[in-house]
Design an enzyme around this catalytic site. Sequence first.
Site, mmCIF file in Angstrom:
data_model
loop_
_atom_site.group_PDB
_atom_site.id
_atom_site.type_symbol
_atom_site.label_atom_id
_atom_site.label_comp_id
_atom_site.label_asym_id
_atom_site.label_seq_id
_atom_site.Cartn_x
_atom_site.Cartn_y
_atom_site.Cartn_z
ATOM 1 N N ALA A 66 -139.808 4.051 49.013
ATOM 2 C CA ALA A 66 -138.404 3.660 48.874
ATOM 3 C C ALA A 66 -137.562 4.929 48.962
ATOM 4 C CB ALA A 66 -138.200 2.972 47.530
ATOM 5 N N GLY A 111 -143.253 2.345 48.307
ATOM 6 C CA GLY A 111 -142.841 1.157 49.064
ATOM 7 C C GLY A 111 -143.572 1.035 50.397
HETATM 8 N N1 COA Z 1 -136.998 8.964 50.117
HETATM 9 C C1 COA Z 1 -136.005 9.677 50.670
HETATM 10 N N2 COA Z 1 -136.261 10.724 51.483
HETATM 11 C C2 COA Z 1 -137.527 11.043 51.720
HETATM 12 C C3 COA Z 1 -138.599 10.327 51.156
HETATM 13 C C4 COA Z 1 -138.295 9.247 50.316
HETATM 14 N N3 COA Z 1 -139.240 8.480 49.759
HETATM 15 N N4 COA Z 1 -139.760 10.905 51.556
HETATM 16 C C5 COA Z 1 -139.415 11.923 52.367
HETATM 17 N N5 COA Z 1 -138.072 12.017 52.458
HETATM 18 C C6 COA Z 1 -137.276 12.979 53.232
HETATM 19 C C7 COA Z 1 -137.278 14.362 52.574
HETATM 20 O O1 COA Z 1 -136.320 14.422 51.557
HETATM 21 C C8 COA Z 1 -136.955 15.221 53.758
HETATM 22 O O2 COA Z 1 -135.562 15.119 54.040
HETATM 23 P P1 COA Z 1 -134.694 16.457 54.339
HETATM 24 O O3 COA Z 1 -135.321 17.034 55.566
HETATM 25 O O4 COA Z 1 -133.314 15.930 54.554
HETATM 26 O O5 COA Z 1 -134.851 17.328 53.137
HETATM 27 C C9 COA Z 1 -137.670 14.537 54.903
HETATM 28 O O6 COA Z 1 -137.889 13.204 54.486
HETATM 29 C C10 COA Z 1 -139.031 15.150 55.219
HETATM 30 O O7 COA Z 1 -139.801 15.163 54.037
HETATM 31 P P2 COA Z 1 -140.508 16.484 53.456
HETATM 32 O O8 COA Z 1 -140.708 16.290 51.987
HETATM 33 O O9 COA Z 1 -139.783 17.694 53.889
HETATM 34 O O10 COA Z 1 -141.912 16.410 54.217
HETATM 35 P P3 COA Z 1 -143.286 17.047 53.742
HETATM 36 O O11 COA Z 1 -144.207 16.936 54.906
HETATM 37 O O12 COA Z 1 -143.102 18.386 53.147
HETATM 38 O O13 COA Z 1 -143.815 16.076 52.576
HETATM 39 C C11 COA Z 1 -144.278 13.934 51.559
HETATM 40 C C12 COA Z 1 -144.159 14.747 52.864
HETATM 41 C C13 COA Z 1 -144.501 12.477 51.943
HETATM 42 C C14 COA Z 1 -145.492 14.441 50.744
HETATM 43 C C15 COA Z 1 -142.977 14.098 50.731
HETATM 44 O O14 COA Z 1 -141.868 13.839 51.574
HETATM 45 C C16 COA Z 1 -142.892 13.160 49.543
HETATM 46 O O15 COA Z 1 -143.551 13.389 48.530
HETATM 47 N N6 COA Z 1 -142.052 12.110 49.673
HETATM 48 C C17 COA Z 1 -141.794 11.182 48.589
HETATM 49 C C18 COA Z 1 -142.951 10.235 48.398
HETATM 50 C C19 COA Z 1 -142.694 9.290 47.259
HETATM 51 O O16 COA Z 1 -142.624 9.684 46.094
HETATM 52 N N7 COA Z 1 -142.554 8.001 47.571
HETATM 53 C C20 COA Z 1 -142.348 6.947 46.584
HETATM 54 C C21 COA Z 1 -140.927 6.689 46.370
HETATM 55 S S1 COA Z 1 -140.706 5.427 45.153
#
Ligand code: COA
Length: 260
Positions: A66, A111
Amino acid sequence: MSYQNIKFEKKDQIATVTINRPEKLNALNMAVMGELREAFTSIQDDPEVRVVLLTGAGEKAFVAGADIAELNRNNPVEAKAYTHKGQAVLNLIENLGKPVIACINGFALGGGCELAMACTMRLAGENAKIGQPEVKLGIIAGYGGSQRLPRLVGKGLAMQQLLTGEPITAQEAWRIGLVNEVVPQADLLKRAEEIAKKIIANAPLAIQYTLEAVNHGMEMPLAKGLFLEATLFSIACATEDKKEGTSAFLEKRPAQFRGR
Ligand code: COA
């Protein structure tokens, strides 16, 4: 209907829905959820579509969860409405009346994992990472993760994922039955299409009744589920396709199903 946050294609009775926010790893905001609701409602009513493939744009993610920026702004009343709306979209997908194959091309977190679990079956690319990391954010799963994950993999394994928040690899997801197959990422859609074509070759009403028997039956005690199965079996026996399928077998020719 034109979409901003998803892509929607239709070919050879297969609809492909691609969540299209690769710069945010296809995170599910309300705009995406609204468009998914529109797309799946139109698919439900479209007799030309027999199977749906659901995937994420780009190489990195199916859906990374999400949208955390939206979650961050939510008050509790909005959060409750947000969760109900999201759950309704996933229920629509689960009970579409047509098979939906999730093609997990990278991260399926929060999500994303929940969306994949609402699909009829799941294929994972070799690079997939699947999990429910909500507890790391101070929240719990809200789109069915606490309910569908234990139903799919059993309580203990679900608890481990839900409580540690740690994602698992595609291979581990396959080992515990969370995904049906692991395939090279580049072959995901091709493999899903192969499965879709096998389904499409079968009798449409038999596919629909099988989906109903399994989806409704899983929520019932066995005796009631068996009663439902017998009822749907008897309806299937009243179809033209049953006559055609059984006659074609006896006449040693391919069946021509018409969904009647
Ligand atoms: N919601 C909003 N934005 C998200 C997102 C989420 N769930 N997951 C990733 N993004 C965004 C990041 O903020 C980033 O945006 P930016 O470039 O404007 O800063 C972009 O997507 C790329 O993500 P980034 O974190 O830089 O990639 P990464 O390869 O370093 O890490 C993940 C990948 C998936 C490990 C990491 O993005 C993450 O932990 N995301 C959240 C996962 C999560 O907790 N999901 C459950 C939500 S309830």
